[in-house]
Design an enzyme around this catalytic site. Structure first.
Site, mmCIF file in Angstrom:
data_model
loop_
_atom_site.group_PDB
_atom_site.id
_atom_site.type_symbol
_atom_site.label_atom_id
_atom_site.label_comp_id
_atom_site.label_asym_id
_atom_site.label_seq_id
_atom_site.Cartn_x
_atom_site.Cartn_y
_atom_site.Cartn_z
ATOM 1 C CG HIS A 142 24.333 25.258 65.147
ATOM 2 N ND1 HIS A 142 25.287 25.879 64.364
ATOM 3 C CD2 HIS A 142 24.819 24.035 65.434
ATOM 4 C CE1 HIS A 142 26.307 25.063 64.204
ATOM 5 N NE2 HIS A 142 26.057 23.931 64.842
ATOM 6 C CG ASP B 34 35.273 26.491 68.479
ATOM 7 O OD1 ASP B 34 35.372 25.372 69.002
ATOM 8 O OD2 ASP B 34 34.770 26.667 67.351
ATOM 9 N NE ARG C 144 37.207 19.047 69.442
ATOM 10 C CZ ARG C 144 35.978 19.452 69.099
ATOM 11 N NH1 ARG C 144 35.710 20.728 68.942
ATOM 12 N NH2 ARG C 144 35.025 18.577 68.922
ATOM 13 C CB SER D 181 33.109 23.322 69.490
ATOM 14 O OG SER D 181 33.240 23.792 68.184
ATOM 15 C CE LYS E 233 31.734 27.049 66.398
ATOM 16 N NZ LYS E 233 32.412 26.047 65.613
HETATM 17 N N1 URA Z 1 30.773 21.743 64.698
HETATM 18 C C1 URA Z 1 31.425 22.630 65.467
HETATM 19 O O1 URA Z 1 31.268 23.838 65.329
HETATM 20 N N2 URA Z 1 32.257 22.135 66.417
HETATM 21 C C2 URA Z 1 32.455 20.820 66.634
HETATM 22 O O2 URA Z 1 33.198 20.464 67.522
HETATM 23 C C3 URA Z 1 31.773 19.914 65.803
HETATM 24 C C4 URA Z 1 30.926 20.411 64.843
#
Ligand code: URA
Length: 421
Positions: free
Chosen positions: A82, A161, A168, A183, A187
């Protein structure tokens, strides 16, 4: 439980209990905690931070809000990467087939671009016919057959999320290391990978502008992954200048294909190999990714992966209708080319979107004729802007007004700054 009590506890700097966090996230997802209450809590977290136990509980609560994929029955070990997002970051396009060619299964759930950073799905959708919205059964079939799949995360993965991120985004509470870490990791853990390598970007084009905060984010995410039984490590990598020489969608696919064919810009090759080595080691596979790239095995997997998702790997990629050069202002060495400014220019040219539902232009983007450290000549093209709508040129050029410097003080970040985990 009472949302106001939870908000006040965090406002006053107290540690929340696991039960308070689990209740708050769940009640927010069910609509029982109001948007304004959750935004107040997020702002308190921005100011007060969270302990390792709190971040773990927050991540767990978001993970529990949806389904969790399980690939443990696959014959190959699963591993994933990621990136926290950057400009010209087409690494996933090369890395996914490369690591699969070395014997791993790579379930790569990717996103779309928002703002100045591009999204892997938008890039791959530039390939005629390619589709990223696979049903879970199709994703599993491509992964089992090819060893690599890149697709959109379905709405069932960490839905809390999804909702919280949108909140956010409009309440000035994205920039919190614990909230970003929870966050991303909720995922990634929902994706069911056994090992994970995080590419935490540092510099003007990244969320984290300095190495110290990038290290803190990396350490927080590695701790969450490790606590959940996923072998997790992170590299801190430079995002002060764009990666490679192409920023956009089709132009980045073309550059990724060059790398798969054994060529391409050296920074893209170097970073891909560094991340591939980490992924293979985390997955317990002893293989040489450089050999898989050189020998064409990664290209073979790329072609099969694109075809399995409906794309034609031999089809010409879309090209922008219009181009305009930005000329070098002086002769000398290019000492700075600001990643964020180039990302904003590509976005304004149509490569990115302002709202989630906007379409992107596959051919739009920016080509770099020089990278920091390379010579430039006054009056010769430094950048080429690509768009389908010439009215976009001026705003894109404005974004680049202070983006580069010739024979300035310079000082680039090293491509790989640090390693965590
Ligand atoms: N990418 C994400 O998936 N979440 C965040 O809070 C910031 C970047």
């Amino acid at each position: 439980m009472d949302a106001v009590e939870v908000i006040a506890a965090k406002r006053d700097g107290r540690e929340l209990t696991g039960a308070q966090i689990a209740w708050t996230v769940d009640a927010y997802t069910r609509g029982e905690v109001a948007e304004e209450q959750m935004s107040a809590l997020c702002m308190a977290v921005v100011w007060r931070g969270m302990t390792r136990a709190e971040v773990g509980a927050w991540t767990e609560a978001m993970l529990r809000s949806g389904e969790r994929l399980d690939f443990s029955d696959l014959a190959r070990p699963t591993t994933d990467k990621h990136s926290t997002g950057g400009v010209g970051d087409k690494i996933t396009l090369v890395l996914t087939p490369l690591v699969a060619a070395c014997g791993a299964a790579v379930p790569q759930l990717s996103g779309r671009g928002l703002g100045h950073t591009g999204g892997t799905l938008d890039k791959l959708e530039a390939i005629p016919g390619w589709r990223g919205d696979l049903a879970p059964a199709d994703m599993r079939r491509v992964l089992a057959d090819v060893g690599a799949v890149v697709c959109a995360a379905g709405p069932g993965l960490a839905p809390a999320d999804r909702r919280l991120y949108a909140l956010r985004d409009v309440t000035g509470t994205v920039e919190s290391i614990p909230l970003i870490a929870a966050s991303i990791m909720s995922k990634k853990l929902a994706e069911g990978t056994a090992s994970l390598v995080l590419d935490v970007k540092v510099g003007s084009g990244a969320f984290m502008k300095d190495p110290a905060s990038a290290r803190e984010l990396a350490e927080t995410m590695v701790a969450i992954g490790t606590d959940h039984g996923v072998r997790t490590r992170a590299l801190l990598t430079a995002m002060d200048a764009p990666l490679g020489r192409a920023v956009g969608n089709a132009v980045e696919v073309a550059e990724a294909v060059e790398v798969l064919a054994g060529g391409g810009p050296s920074d893209v090759v170097e970073l891909t190999l560094a991340l591939a080595r980490e992924m293979l080691e985390a997955a317990g596979i002893a293989a040489d990714p450089a050999a898989a790239l050189r020998g064409g095995a990664a290209m073979d997997v790329w072609r099969r992966m694109v075809a399995a998702q409906g794309g034609d790997p031999d089809a010409p990629l879309p090209a922008a209708a219009e181009r305009r050069d930005i000329l070098a202002p002086a002769t000398g060495t290019l000492t700075r080319l600001d990643a964020r400014a180039v990302g904003v220019a590509a976005w304004r040219l149509g490569a990115g979107r302002a709202r989630k539902e906007d379409p992107v232009s596959p051919g739009a983007g920016v080509l770099l004729h020089a990278k920091p450290g390379e010579p430039v000549r006054a009056g010769r093209p430094l950048l080429t802007l690509l768009t389908d709508e010439p009215a976009r040129f001026d705003r894109a050029a404005e974004a680049l007004a202070d983006a580069f410097e010739v024979d300035g003080p310079g000082g680039r970040l090293p491509l790989v700054l640090d390693r965590v985990g």
